[in-house]
Design an enzyme around this catalytic site. Structure first.
Site, PDB file in Angstrom:
ATOM      1  N   ASN A 435      49.821  62.634  23.001  1.00  0.00           N
ATOM      2  CA  ASN A 435      50.232  63.159  24.306  1.00  0.00           C
ATOM      3  C   ASN A 435      49.215  62.768  25.375  1.00  0.00           C
ATOM      4  O   ASN A 435      48.048  63.198  25.324  1.00  0.00           O
ATOM      5  CB  ASN A 435      50.335  64.677  24.280  1.00  0.00           C
ATOM      6  N   GLU A 436      49.626  61.929  26.273  1.00  0.00           N
ATOM      7  CA  GLU A 436      48.884  61.595  27.501  1.00  0.00           C
ATOM      8  C   GLU A 436      47.542  60.910  27.281  1.00  0.00           C
ATOM      9  O   GLU A 436      46.699  60.865  28.196  1.00  0.00           O
ATOM     10  CB  GLU A 436      48.719  62.853  28.380  1.00  0.00           C
ATOM     11  N   ASP A 437      47.318  60.333  26.086  1.00  0.00           N
ATOM     12  CA  ASP A 437      46.031  59.646  25.912  1.00  0.00           C
ATOM     13  C   ASP A 437      46.016  58.315  26.647  1.00  0.00           C
ATOM     14  O   ASP A 437      44.965  57.869  27.129  1.00  0.00           O
ATOM     15  CB  ASP A 437      45.728  59.473  24.411  1.00  0.00           C
ATOM     16  N   SER A 483      53.086  59.425  24.598  1.00  0.00           N
ATOM     17  CA  SER A 483      53.925  59.978  25.665  1.00  0.00           C
ATOM     18  C   SER A 483      53.026  60.458  26.795  1.00  0.00           C
ATOM     19  O   SER A 483      52.151  61.310  26.559  1.00  0.00           O
ATOM     20  CB  SER A 483      54.745  61.165  25.136  1.00  0.00           C
TER      21      SER A 483
END
Ligand code: BMA
Length: 825
Positions: A435-437, A483
């Site tokens: 998530n969002e890395d 994502s």
């Protein structure tokens, strides 16, 4: 005759104590004093609360008072009896999950050292057990201390949310605190502990489903791994029962050989809103002749699933949508976070209720977000049964993670365990790397065209380790690196390309704080995050906030809004959106209504605007929209649409209407009523009726239009408007003379058009309410603790009589509406 496999939970007579730093692990586990009863599976906060040793961290500002727990080491031990006879066969100690830095001793022998909350352990212990009393001891080191030690050794890394040492620790990341959650660094045996005795057992049953292109035939391929004594005389019996329990296929093969089961005219599994969710039962037994040595049951659904990335007519880039059984389906859903910080409080019934609440909002997808956990089996079982597809993140969120060999080994073990446990679920749609890395790496200049990406080592996890592992263990399922993630197109390398992949559209709330009426400008091929904050129910706040602090901007209310850490600017952003929208009153009840009003309106716009772009085949401009977030893990002001009591917020009803199989949306734009019908159904003949209602109460003639709403897409319909004064434009959709959907476009912003008393009447009768109004009424919110309403947060026009079914306790119902004095019905 070989012995059958037996499993014995070790969940009785556990004790726990705080470790004394001056003693060794073994000395602590052998100590006599300070032991208290513990619940296993469980964690130390729950045990301390149960013992009255710490206050409830969810109440008031007591979260601060319990932080000392995370600094300590904790011991768990239990004594259990073993018969000599039980030691005749192989015995394994099975520990399904230890949070997190755990050393395990059996009868004083160290048998395991683990540092990953998500890696189950199995240890052969027959040689260590003895007839009579045995002692199992678990020593948990402070994850905070161990994480900081690693960080000190390996270097600080960047992140959003929580303390940076979390990046070095394979523990649920939200435990370190998030912009909607408290800091509660749990420790303990959070998953079951058991002894398993066997000669030969079923280690793994891998079942893969294959459907013929015409979907007229299904084949289930079976491959089993055995553990223990390998005996050629053993056999595997596979039986498949249909959803009604009738045997439809079976096969018997020598142990160690693969088998296939065939089903003609299979009952297909569909996502919610597209059909039923028939589940077959697969029963595999390991046998020596007639004797069953081990048995394995699971429920499977027969369906195909594809991630479709194809050109979008007339637009750049490519689609990002899901196709099930050959049908492309718009994904309307939400992001799922763990339903509590104290995970062992979540019962299978609570999982099922939460997933059912998602299904009843017409959702068909839940994203298990990367900062939580690989969820409980009960969660996926409920998603299988209720038709919620699952977007499953691997557990990385908002950080620049390390990728040293030790870390990679630990990640590989956890990912393999998760994939093997979850891969048979019909609901599982996609594996996602993080998530969002990519977003945080890009924000730090570590990702992007021409960027030096060496320090974004974790790409090795998202682009090598995980895709290879998924291809090996679960080849049929799509894998997505992160994502949001945008596959590099025409030489771009960004995580934020709206023409390909998925996107987090946070220009509303975060970043630019655009007005929510602008959701149509922040499109993407798949909007996997977007959201608006609101307070939880007044009922919950009255339980979690001390009375003296029950006012909107109190210190304690601030402690229950973690947005924008460390600034904690959630109240500011809320204030902006409320001030932009309506004239809110001063009380806490007013603030709850006002913030929930704004969230509901924002979600109406968002889901309607995103679904509007789910056009026909070859024009799937937006493949889905997943709101941030479905649920809460404690009493908090957040983006959730269901609060931690399980109470639905107005936004839940707005989303349910926008995701209805056949839905209508209307906007007042440049003297026109712009309507669109979104359909998840086959082509439907319908009639649209449009009527304008002046705020003063006069209603116009009804304009109508007949049309065929196209199958599985959306279609536009505009009406000219000739409004002498600000009016509500009401659009309703009728099929076979029945009104099946409606939407209202009000003169906005609401603050410029204060509504006088609109003459709202609410009459109670057995099992329900009848609502009438003399002038347009906006956002009628019905509330009573534990009471459910068949519809809520309603716009009501003069002449319209609305019936609402009411279920639950017979309590006074609080009626609130925009600019109206609340009253009880
Ligand atoms: C996104 C999510 C979460 C966060 C949410 C709200 O970043 O991935 O990390 O809680 O926005 O800020």
């Amino acid at each position: 005759m070989p012995a059958a496999t037996t499993a014995r939970p070790l969940h009785e007579s556990w004790l726990f104590r705080m470790a004394a730093p001056e003693l060794s692990m073994l000395e602590n586990l052998a100590a006599e004093a300070d032991w208290r009863p513990a619940t296993v599976p469980g964690t130390v906060y729950q045990d301390l609360i149960a013992q009255g040793a710490i206050p409830d961290p969810y109440f008031g500002t007591q979260e601060v008072e319990v932080q000392w727990v995370a600094e300590k080491d904790w011991c768990y031990r239990c004594d259990f009896e073993v018969d000599a006879a039980a030691l005749a066969v192989q015995v394994d100690l099975v520990l399904d999950g230890l949070d997190t830095f755990a050393t395990v001793y059996l009868n004083g022998q160290r048998v395991l050292v683990s540092d990953n909350m998500f890696v189950p352990a199995r240890i052969e212990v027959r040689g260590l057990l003895k007839p009579g009393t045995n002692r199992l001891g678990l020593y948990f080191e402070s994850a905070q201390r161990r994480g900081r030690e690693r960080e000190a050794a390996l270097g600080r890394r960047n992140l959003w949310n929580g303390e940076s040492s979390r990046l070095h620790v394979r523990k649920a990341q939200y435990h370190y605190g998030w912009d909607w959650g408290p800091v509660l660094l749990t420790a303990g045996p959070w998953q079951p502990v058991k002894l398993e005795a066997y000669e030969t057992r079923l280690q793994e049953v891998d079942s893969t489903v294959h459907l013929a292109t015409d979907l007229g035939h299904a084949r289930v391929d079976l491959r089993c791994e055995l553990a223990g004594t390998q005996d050629a005389a053993l056999a595997l019996h596979h039986r498949l029962l249909d959803p009604q329990g009738k045997l439809v296929a079976e096969a018997s093969v020598p142990a160690g050989t693969e088998a296939s089961l065939h089903v003609d005219a299979p009952e297909l599994w569909w996502p919610n809103g597209q059909g039923a969710q028939p589940l077959y039962t697969l029963v595999t037994t390991l046998q020596a002749g007639e004797q069953v040595l081990d048995r394995h049951n699971r429920r499977i659904g027969l369906r195909t699933l594809r991630l479709v990335q194809e050109p979008v007519a007339g637009e750049k880039g490519s689609s990002f949508c899901f196709e099930v059984n050959g049908r492309q389906v718009f994904m309307g859903g939400a992001n799922w976070i763990p339903d509590d910080n104290l995970l062992n409080r979540i019962t299978p019934e609570r999982y099922r209720l939460r997933v059912r609440q998602a299904a009843e909002a017409n959702m068909n997808m839940l994203r298990v977000w990367g900062g939580g956990i690989y969820e409980d089996d009960a969660f996926y079982a409920a998603c299988d049964e209720l038709g919620l597809l699952v977007w499953q993140d691997f557990l990385f969120a908002c950080g620049i993670y390390p990728a040293n060999p030790e870390f990679l080994r630990s990640v590989e073990a956890e990912a393999a365990a998760a994939v093997k446990r979850l891969r048979h679920h019909a609901c599982l749609a996609l594996w996602c790397g993080n998530n969002e890395d990519y977003a945080i790496a890009e924000s730090m200049g570590l990702y992007g065209k021409g960027k030096d990406m060496v320090r974004f080592e974790a790409r090795a996890i998202y682009e090598q380790l995980l895709p290879e592992l998924c291809a090996r263990l679960d080849p049929q399922r799509p894998y997505w690196p992160g994502s949001p993630y945008s596959p590099s197109a025409n030489d771009t390398l960004t995580s934020d390309n709206p023409t390909v992949g998925d996107r987090h559209s946070w220009e509303i709330w975060h970043g630019a704080m655009l007005p929510y009426q602008r959701y149509h400008t922040v499109q993407a091929r798949f909007v996997s995050e977007f959201g608006m904050q609101s307070h939880p129910s007044l009922d919950l706040l009255q339980q979690a906030i001390p009375e003296a602090e029950q006012f909107p901007l109190s210190r304690t209310m601030a402690a229950h809004n973690k947005a924008g850490l460390p600034l904690q600017d959630g109240h500011r952003r809320l204030a902006v959106y409320v001030a932009d929208t309506l004239n809110a009153g001063p009380t806490l009840a007013d603030a709850v209504y006002a913030t929930q009003f704004v969230q509901a309106e924002a979600m109406r716009y968002a889901f309607q605007d995103f679904r509007h772009r789910w056009l026909g085949a070859g024009r799937r401009a937006v493949g889905g929209a997943l709101v941030w977030q479905l649920n809460d893990c404690w009493p908090v002001t957040s983006w959730a649409i269901i609060d931690s009591l399980g109470t639905l917020k107005p936004a839940w009803h707005a989303i349910r209407r926008a995701l209805a199989p056949l839905a209508i949306a209307v906007r007042q734009v440049d003297g026109e009523a712009r309507c669109w019908i979104s359909s998840a159904l086959a082509a439907t003949r319908c009639e649209v009726r449009l009527q304008c209602h002046a705020l003063a109460g006069v209603s116009s003639e009804v304009q109508t239009a007949e049309l065929m709403a196209p199958s599985n897409g959306s279609t536009d319909l505009n009406f000219p408007l000739d409004l002498a004064a600000p009016a509500v434009v009401e659009a309703s959709l009728w099929v076979d003379g029945e009104c099946i959907a409606r939407d209202c476009a009000w003169p906005e912003p609401f603050r410029f058009h204060p509504l006088g008393d609109c003459g709202l009447q609410v009459a109670r009768h057995a099992g329900g309410l009848t609502l009438r109004t003399e002038r347009p009424a906006k956002g009628i919110w019905l509330a009573a603790p534990g009471v459910n309403f068949s519809d809520n947060f309603i716009d009501l026009m003069p002449g319209d009589v609305r019936s609402i079914a009411v279920t639950g306790p017979d309590l006074p119902i609080q009626v609130t509406a925009l600019d109206q004095t609340p009253f009880e019905a």
